[in-house]
Design a protein around this motif. Sequence first.
Motif, PDB file in Angstrom:
ATOM      1  N   GLY A  97       0.818  -1.211   0.000  1.00 25.14           N
ATOM      2  CA  GLY A  97       0.000   0.000   0.000  1.00 25.14           C
ATOM      3  C   GLY A  97       0.853   1.263   0.000  1.00 25.14           C
ATOM      4  N   PHE A  98       1.968   1.231   0.743  1.00 24.46           N
ATOM      5  CA  PHE A  98       2.869   2.385   0.771  1.00 24.46           C
ATOM      6  C   PHE A  98       3.506   2.595  -0.602  1.00 24.46           C
ATOM      7  CE2 PHE A  98       7.113   4.209   1.402  1.00 24.46           C
ATOM      8  CZ  PHE A  98       6.791   5.380   2.085  1.00 24.46           C
ATOM      9  N   ALA A  99       3.914   1.511  -1.256  1.00 24.27           N
ATOM     10  CA  ALA A  99       4.498   1.628  -2.594  1.00 24.27           C
ATOM     11  C   ALA A  99       3.512   2.257  -3.566  1.00 24.27           C
ATOM     12  CB  ALA A  99       4.929   0.242  -3.094  1.00 24.27           C
ATOM     13  N   PRO A 110       4.627  12.445   7.265  1.00 24.77           N
ATOM     14  CA  PRO A 110       3.683  11.712   8.121  1.00 24.77           C
ATOM     15  C   PRO A 110       3.437  10.283   7.649  1.00 24.77           C
ATOM     16  CG  PRO A 110       2.901  13.943   7.764  1.00 24.77           C
ATOM     17  CD  PRO A 110       4.072  13.746   6.852  1.00 24.77           C
ATOM     18  N   LEU A 111       3.404  10.069   6.331  1.00 23.25           N
ATOM     19  CA  LEU A 111       3.182   8.719   5.812  1.00 23.25           C
ATOM     20  C   LEU A 111       4.385   7.830   6.105  1.00 23.25           C
ATOM     21  CD1 LEU A 111       1.202   6.944   4.245  1.00 23.25           C
ATOM     22  CD2 LEU A 111       2.363   7.642   2.137  1.00 23.25           C
ATOM     23  N   PHE A 175       8.847   4.232  -6.094  1.00 24.93           N
ATOM     24  CA  PHE A 175       8.027   3.218  -5.425  1.00 24.93           C
ATOM     25  C   PHE A 175       8.606   1.814  -5.533  1.00 24.93           C
ATOM     26  CE2 PHE A 175       6.825   2.878  -9.798  1.00 24.93           C
ATOM     27  CZ  PHE A 175       6.473   1.547  -9.991  1.00 24.93           C
ATOM     28  N   MET A 176       9.550   1.590  -6.461  1.00 24.41           N
ATOM     29  CA  MET A 176       9.990   0.239  -6.777  1.00 24.41           C
ATOM     30  C   MET A 176      10.653  -0.502  -5.612  1.00 24.41           C
ATOM     31  SD  MET A 176       9.077  -0.979  -9.627  1.00 24.41           S
ATOM     32  CE  MET A 176      10.232  -2.337  -9.762  1.00 24.41           C
ATOM     33  N   PRO A 177      11.561   0.129  -4.817  1.00 17.01           N
ATOM     34  CA  PRO A 177      12.134  -0.618  -3.688  1.00 17.01           C
ATOM     35  C   PRO A 177      11.081  -1.107  -2.700  1.00 17.01           C
ATOM     36  CG  PRO A 177      13.408   1.367  -4.118  1.00 17.01           C
ATOM     37  CD  PRO A 177      12.156   1.468  -4.944  1.00 17.01           C
TER      38      PRO A 177
END
Length: 422
Positions: A97-99, A110-111, A175-177
């Motif tokens: 979800g974070f990616a 904050p995220l 986002f890939m890592p």
Amino acid sequence: MAAVGTASAGAPAWRGGFGRLWTAAVISRFGDALRTSALPLLAVSLTDEPLVIASVTACGYVPWLLFGLFGGALADRVDQRRAMWLVDTVRGLLVAGFALAVGLGHASIPLLIALAFSLTALQTLFDNASTALLPSLVEREVLGSANARLMTGQQLAGGLLAGPFVPLLLVAGAFMPFAADAGTYLVAAALVASLRIRPPQREPRPAGSTLRTEIRAGLRALWRDRVLRAVCVATLLCNIGMGALIATLALHVTRWLHAGSTGYVAAMTAYAAGSLAGGFLAQRIARRAGRVRALLLGGAVQTGSLLLIGSVRHLPALVAGMLLLGAMNMVWNVNQVTLLQQRSPESMVGRIASAFRTSSTSGAPFGALLGGAAARLYGLNAPALLAAVLFASAVTALIPARKPDVPVVAREDSVSSARPAH
């Protein structure tokens, strides 16, 4: 209880449960290294404020203070294998979800803080369950070798193999890592779920026993063991120092040394290479000097490494310092974890491990904030020098425990060792 797989008196068998656990740990560590290398760089791209960046690291430790003891007591009650694969599944979904959020351009401090907090909250159960599970897979006589192989494999995958992938993945997208890390969590969960082991033999809990009373028993057992108590205090001091260093390392490399993201990756790769060497040295040093003296040696060398990192403004000096720091950190970790497992009764490994981790880890968020403040007030190399002072204090704290060196709690004494009189 007979262990599932023991090859000899000196090494665990690779077939069966240990080999599968090793594979799961190595795959998961590969993904974690991608995430932990990318996260500080992402934070630096969002803000230049040292205290704000340090807060991301600090919030990654806070859950140990809130949930660590509870996680240890729970690990002694539940099926440890099931707890581990369920936690890894949830962590995989969270990071996925974070990616997605990063890929859509919604990254924010904050995220990052929320992710660090959530992953560590789940880790409080996972790590305690993992520490308690290993003695069910191998005999206590080979725990040191098993721990060394686990940690060496993790460092090989997480540092030497994963490090070079980070810049390549970042080129494909920020986002890939994180997407790759999510995938490794899910693969590791499947491997752990496939383990077939017998649960540890536990004494029936007394009527009216609660998590609170069981947590207290773990704290008492830790406090009354002179060696574990000294090692816990020393590890607390080291964690304050490492918290200060890690929280500001990206700034140290990119701003103080002006080495950019390539220099940061070089530093982390050197640390991993040193850790790999330390994995081979840990048991050899322990056999020659004893586990407590191995910790003393590790702490002394790390003190010198931090002085080098904080005082010489050249990338080769940083790489050399990180290499030595990684090697002796591995020597410390292998012997510290093995001491804990060998000296803890089987029915209390989770609780004593959680008491140890919660106590020793409590300094890390403080260290992260202290490092951020030191960098702001005294310069970006100040956290490394502060860490050197704290590591020297840790060596001093260990001196009273060096004699006699580590009598091990025998299995037949596990019930009596759990009582207040240690």
